[in-house]
Design an enzyme around this catalytic site. Sequence first.
Site, short mmCIF file in Angstrom:
data_model
loop_
_atom_site.label_atom_id
_atom_site.label_comp_id
_atom_site.label_asym_id
_atom_site.label_seq_id
_atom_site.Cartn_x
_atom_site.Cartn_y
_atom_site.Cartn_z
CE LYS A 1 -2.12 -1.04 3.86
NZ LYS A 1 -1.05 -2.33 4.22
NE ARG B 1 -3.98 -0.88 10.25
CZ ARG B 1 -2.82 -0.34 10.03
NH1 ARG B 1 -2.95 0.75 9.17
NH2 ARG B 1 -1.87 -1.00 10.02
NE ARG C 1 7.98 -2.84 5.96
CZ ARG C 1 6.82 -2.72 6.18
NH1 ARG C 1 6.01 -2.12 5.21
NH2 ARG C 1 6.08 -3.27 7.12
NE ARG D 1 7.00 -0.84 9.75
CZ ARG D 1 5.79 -0.47 9.11
NH1 ARG D 1 5.75 -0.11 8.00
NH2 ARG D 1 4.73 -1.39 9.53
NE ARG E 1 2.48 -4.80 11.00
CZ ARG E 1 3.48 -4.72 10.20
NH1 ARG E 1 4.68 -5.64 10.47
NH2 ARG E 1 3.44 -4.13 9.08
P1 AP5 Z 1 4.87 -1.70 1.68
O1 AP5 Z 1 4.49 -0.68 0.62
O2 AP5 Z 1 5.78 -0.97 3.00
O3 AP5 Z 1 3.72 -2.30 2.17
P2 AP5 Z 1 2.33 -1.80 2.95
O4 AP5 Z 1 1.20 -2.48 2.70
O5 AP5 Z 1 2.44 -0.41 3.18
O6 AP5 Z 1 2.79 -2.18 4.46
P3 AP5 Z 1 2.76 -1.89 6.08
O7 AP5 Z 1 3.51 -3.11 6.65
O8 AP5 Z 1 3.49 -0.62 6.12
O9 AP5 Z 1 1.27 -1.91 6.33
P4 AP5 Z 1 0.76 -2.02 7.55
O10 AP5 Z 1 -0.65 -1.64 7.47
O11 AP5 Z 1 0.99 -3.19 8.41
O12 AP5 Z 1 1.41 -0.87 8.58
P5 AP5 Z 1 1.13 0.76 9.01
O13 AP5 Z 1 2.67 1.47 8.78
O14 AP5 Z 1 0.06 1.40 8.11
O15 AP5 Z 1 5.62 -2.94 1.14
C1 AP5 Z 1 6.27 -3.87 1.88
C2 AP5 Z 1 7.43 -4.48 1.25
O16 AP5 Z 1 7.33 -5.10 -0.08
C3 AP5 Z 1 8.73 -3.36 1.12
O17 AP5 Z 1 9.75 -3.93 1.27
C4 AP5 Z 1 8.32 -2.91 -0.47
O18 AP5 Z 1 9.59 -2.45 -0.97
C5 AP5 Z 1 7.85 -4.21 -1.04
N1 AP5 Z 1 7.00 -4.22 -2.12
C6 AP5 Z 1 5.95 -3.32 -2.10
N2 AP5 Z 1 5.46 -3.53 -3.22
C7 AP5 Z 1 5.86 -4.43 -3.94
C8 AP5 Z 1 5.54 -5.34 -4.92
N3 AP5 Z 1 4.32 -4.97 -5.72
N4 AP5 Z 1 6.18 -6.24 -5.62
C9 AP5 Z 1 7.41 -6.39 -4.81
N5 AP5 Z 1 7.78 -5.93 -3.81
C10 AP5 Z 1 6.96 -4.98 -3.16
O19 AP5 Z 1 0.82 0.61 10.55
C11 AP5 Z 1 1.77 0.12 11.31
C12 AP5 Z 1 1.38 0.32 12.78
O20 AP5 Z 1 0.69 1.59 13.01
C13 AP5 Z 1 -0.13 -0.57 13.13
O21 AP5 Z 1 0.28 -1.81 13.29
C14 AP5 Z 1 -0.73 0.02 14.39
O22 AP5 Z 1 -0.23 -0.09 15.26
C15 AP5 Z 1 -0.40 1.60 13.95
N6 AP5 Z 1 -1.40 2.08 13.11
C16 AP5 Z 1 -1.40 2.62 11.77
N7 AP5 Z 1 -2.67 3.10 11.40
C17 AP5 Z 1 -3.60 3.07 12.21
C18 AP5 Z 1 -4.85 3.21 12.51
N8 AP5 Z 1 -5.69 3.88 11.66
N9 AP5 Z 1 -5.30 2.76 13.54
C19 AP5 Z 1 -4.90 2.10 14.66
N10 AP5 Z 1 -3.51 2.12 14.58
C20 AP5 Z 1 -2.74 2.43 13.59
#
Ligand code: AP5
Length: 219
Positions: free
Chosen positions: A13, A89, A128, A161, A172
């Site tokens: 994403k 979320r 990652r 991370r 997660r």
């Molecule tokens: P990446 O693009 O980083 O993936 P992502 O879907 O953004 O994954 P996240 O782990 O960041 O999502 P998440 O929802 O768990 O975490 P968030 O930061 O929102 O890609 C992943 C890897 O794959 C990278 O290495 C990239 O290079 C590679 N890649 C990407 N696309 C590719 C492709 N097409 N092909 C090949 N390789 C690829 O949240 C973290 C924490 O914050 C949560 O656990 C929670 O504690 C808190 N939080 C965040 N938002 C909320 C909310 N709304 N409410 C409450 N708590 C929240």
Amino acid sequence: MRLVLIGPPGAGKGTQAKVLSAKHNIPHVSTGDILRAKINDESSEIGKKAREYVENGKLVPDEVVVQMVEERIAEPDAAKGFILDGFPRNERQAVVLDEVLSDLNIGLDIVLYFKTSTKTIINRLSGRRSCPNCGAVYHVTNIPPKVEGKCDLCGADLIQRKDDKEDTIRKRIEVYEAETKPLLNYYSQKGLLREVSGDLNVDELSQVLEQLFLSLNVK
Ligand code: AP5
């Protein structure tokens, strides 16, 4: 263009949001990135509150996250559109988002669901690497930096991370299944949901998204 990106951890994403943000010149609003920046800022009260939740893969309390998003989408650069990544979320956050947008007399154009296999999720998260300085994201094999361990953009040492440890990844995914996945039904009923494959590579998925926007006349 006002978009929401939904998908499991590691679906890509954030990576697509950055591409879309540059292409369409609209801000990428990632609640995960905002929370990590606050956690790294030792003077931030929100950061202090959020650390334990984020590092253990649990959702940060709704009131904290909702306020952050409300403030961010009220900023002038979000007037022409935004990409919400990681928010909403759960259903409560989705309902509050609807209320906030309705007060602003605007609505969402599309909610993109990145349907992604477990094999892809594990591969993406375990490989990652992120830049703690400028936020660039790499993958050790899929999207490697030019010099191993160093950010292409600013030269800083890349890090893994804290929530990309195996047991936290499992937590997660559990939280995603229980709290976030029900939103697919919520947005499907509103006619906003579009499904794409998170398993595609970055360029393939980016092309699929542009085709989708064209077909829906979303600019
Ligand atoms: P990446 O693009 O980083 O993936 P992502 O879907 O953004 O994954 P996240 O782990 O960041 O999502 P998440 O929802 O768990 O975490 P968030 O930061 O929102 O890609 C992943 C890897 O794959 C990278 O290495 C990239 O290079 C590679 N890649 C990407 N696309 C590719 C492709 N097409 N092909 C090949 N390789 C690829 O949240 C973290 C924490 O914050 C949560 O656990 C929670 O504690 C808190 N939080 C965040 N938002 C909320 C909310 N709304 N409410 C409450 N708590 C929240």
